[in-house]
Design an enzyme around this catalytic site. Sequence first.
Site, PDB file in Angstrom:
ATOM      1  N   ASP A 342      -1.474-104.279  -7.150  1.00 42.37           N
ATOM      2  CA  ASP A 342      -2.087-105.580  -6.929  1.00 42.37           C
ATOM      3  C   ASP A 342      -2.092-105.841  -5.416  1.00 42.37           C
ATOM      4  O   ASP A 342      -1.405-105.158  -4.657  1.00 42.37           O
ATOM      5  CB  ASP A 342      -1.267-106.643  -7.670  1.00 42.37           C
ATOM      6  N   THR A 344      -2.536-109.510  -3.624  1.00 40.25           N
ATOM      7  CA  THR A 344      -1.897-110.754  -3.217  1.00 40.25           C
ATOM      8  C   THR A 344      -0.485-110.844  -3.770  1.00 40.25           C
ATOM      9  O   THR A 344      -0.265-110.766  -4.979  1.00 40.25           O
ATOM     10  CB  THR A 344      -2.717-111.967  -3.705  1.00 40.25           C
ATOM     11  N   ARG A 604     -12.519-108.414  -7.608  1.00 44.24           N
ATOM     12  CA  ARG A 604     -13.059-109.340  -8.607  1.00 44.24           C
ATOM     13  C   ARG A 604     -12.752-108.868 -10.030  1.00 44.24           C
ATOM     14  O   ARG A 604     -13.622-108.831 -10.893  1.00 44.24           O
ATOM     15  CB  ARG A 604     -14.572-109.514  -8.420  1.00 44.24           C
TER      16      ARG A 604
END
Length: 927
Positions: A342, A344, A604
């Site tokens: 991931d 963030t 996204r």
Amino acid sequence: GWSWKLKQELGGILASRSPMSLSVSPPLSPQYTLWNFLPKNLFEQFRRIANFYFLIIFLVQVIVDTPTSPVTSGLPLFFVITVTAIKQGYEDWLRHRADNEVNKSNVFIVENAKQVQKESEKIKVGDIVEVKADETFPCDLIFLASSSVDGTCYVTTASLDGESNFKTHYAVRDTTVLCTDEAIDALTATIEFAVYTGMETKMALNYQGKSQKRSAVEKSINAFLIVYLCILLSKATVCTTLKYVWQSNPFNDEPWYNEKTKKERETFKVLRMFTDFLSFMVLFNFIIPVSMYVTVEMQKFLGSFFISWDKEMYDEEIKEGALVNTSDLNEELGQVEYVFTDKTGTLTENSMEFIECCIDGHKYKDCISEVDGFSQTDGPLKYYGKAEKLLLFCKGADSSIFPRVQQEEIQQTKVHVDRNAMDGYRTLCVAFKELTQKEYDKIDRQLNEAKMALQDREEKMAKVFEDAEADMHLIGATAVEDRLQEQSAETIEALHAAGMKVWVLTGDKMETAKSTCYACRLFQTSTELLELTAKMVGESERKEDRLHELLMEYHKKLIQDYGLIIDGSTLSLILNPSQDSSSSNYKNIFLQICLKCTAVLCCRMAPLQKAQVFNTKGSPITLSVGDGANDVSMILEAHVGIGIKGKEGRQASRNSDYAVPKFKHLRKLLLAHGHLYYVRIAHLVQYFFYKNLCFILPQFLYQFFCGFSQQPLYDAAYLTMYNICFTSLPILAYSLLEQHINIDTLTSDPQLYMKISDNAMLQWRPFLYWTFLGAFEGLVFFFGVYFLFQNSSLEDNGKVFGNWTFGTIVFTVLVFTVTLKLALDTRFWTWMNHFVIWGSLAFYVFFSFFWGGVIWPFLKQQRMYFVFAHMLTSVSTWLAIVLLIFISLFPEILLIVLKNIKEKNHQVRNKMMYCTVFLGRPLLSTR
């Protein structure tokens, strides 16, 4: 009272003291309960080939008259099952304890106009829960009332989706004024399906379920077991066949006084052949190393503490270190080929710091130090009224705001946005629109109607927003920095150098994610990027044809130095092509492209898409790392799941196999701990098969000299204790402490990781080497002692040794040889290695004297009485034992000497090359 029409038994009603943070309990991770532990654990253990096999052997020994006692198989099996059950039960208890920290946390419920304390897990539908500032939600709640006059509260959903900004929530209009316990308690109402609960919550919908993960080492063990099982069946078949060939001679059959009639022989011949076959199976059954499993379990369990104790993986900020939730995958950390991470909160700190803003083309930087309340995703509408003047403000990404504003206002701001994005900052655009009272009333009415819609609610609300946000005026843009975590870039470089492919999976927009990937060195400036995005594919009816064109174009390149960028919508086209699409091989082409790319960025993406990516990965070992609840699905789907103990709650770390405080700790976890775990357990597995082949081969050869009578070569006590006591502790200590390469060297030189990749130490070639080594030593043990016994007299008084002495000499050479073999393999000596290696040999000698020096009343036959002590009175026996040990170990000693000579020559060549270069430089520079 409250009446509910809800599908699940989870939910509550909220009376809030804002602001708050939202948290939910993780899916239950424990595997057992107090009542199902015994049957379920036994079922899981007997699914293993070796355990099930030994259970069958034990039952055969109980039912059929076999040459060895049922104790020889039953006791080791009981020991293995018991130790494994204790280990697995303890680990499951730790998972229960972690769950109870959440499920038994105290909350306040309003009952009879009073606050009553209750455990979170005891909340039931209809309870009114009071949540105060900075507390987490114990379950899904309906917002009834707030201490704020306007009935609002601010909630963070970081534990669900990683978003740490505050979101505004509004209380139910009819209950906004009920701000006291008495007022809330007096309310009588009915609510119909007003909140998603249970398996319909956002987290549950993104939860894939927890599958049983098995390491590549365990798969290799099963393959090797099948080979040794075939060897066992072959030995039993050969001995059974040769027994009846040998007995075909009348002189070798039963004696005349016990001779059966011809009819009796024919009647019982088939049954006797079957029972003889089973007897030989029992006699040779120790070639299957059942005790290996308990040693592996102990190695994994005890070895996992080294991760938890590692001070370099302790974070002073959160006062926590690494956590091991399951130790079954320790060695898998040394076999990772793909890392899915991931962005963030994992690669970045998820701490937004204001950098600058652009208003009407003018840049402002130093006047403001922070920005609060700005989200990096499209947010809800904000309404402000001042001096009878109504303004609508809208914030969001440039791709969302620019289409909504006057086009002539864009250019100046776009320059700043593009520059900030290239610098790695997260950008946000702000626009406004002046509304008349009539326009405001119309929008307000349409929104209320959309909110009350029972069908297509989201679509109707989106349509209202879209109409209201048309023809806006651009105010400007902000730039905030989500700084990279410390050493994130260096860690990714190390993973690349170790031969791993790194994929970044994020829900962020492409521009932001792309700049972060450059900053963390996932992409180099020289990396050519291939894009598979909605922008490249287009929105026309032939977008699947365009996608096929792009895939074929990129497939032709297939060079290792490419990077790939793909977004969620394009990934959906690839993974789920339409029914009428002629390109059903999208996934295969996409997979081939991905396998050749050094790095991949997926932006996204929805949480479930993160897990779906693993369905395209093929067979390589994958590792996923994330910090939020939206990463749980991919953490569970990967071969190894890593949770980051970040700012987004503890959902990821609770559902992971391993949890670390920072992304940088991944480097040591894989390159050092993972490397050593794999090398240790690979050696452990090969060593067990080797020492058991050494153990049983002489037993097989002995049958050729005893008329295939199933006479055991070793005493029952030796059969039982060989794997449990005499040879177990040295290999366990080796598998916990061995460091064939220094830890600092492993961490600083990532390329060493590639030497053990692709399960290199458990391939067929090393397995065959260990097998041939065991066969060679077994032949030396047996025939060496056999030739010693060719001397008609081994004692001064002219007496000869018997068959139990023969077996004891073979067993003594065996125990010393396999133990000293491990000593030769050891590169990292500690006091514990010395203690268990020399202590095991001393214990064997002590036990042999003790076992043969006492008349045991519970034994019907005292076969070993004084055998060991009497054996050592012969000088020939002493010399034979020492000589046979040396002959057995000579090939290993020779290989070690040759290897050391090769390494020294290599070091000398390197030094000579260094000196040549060093001395040559001044000459070249003075020319």
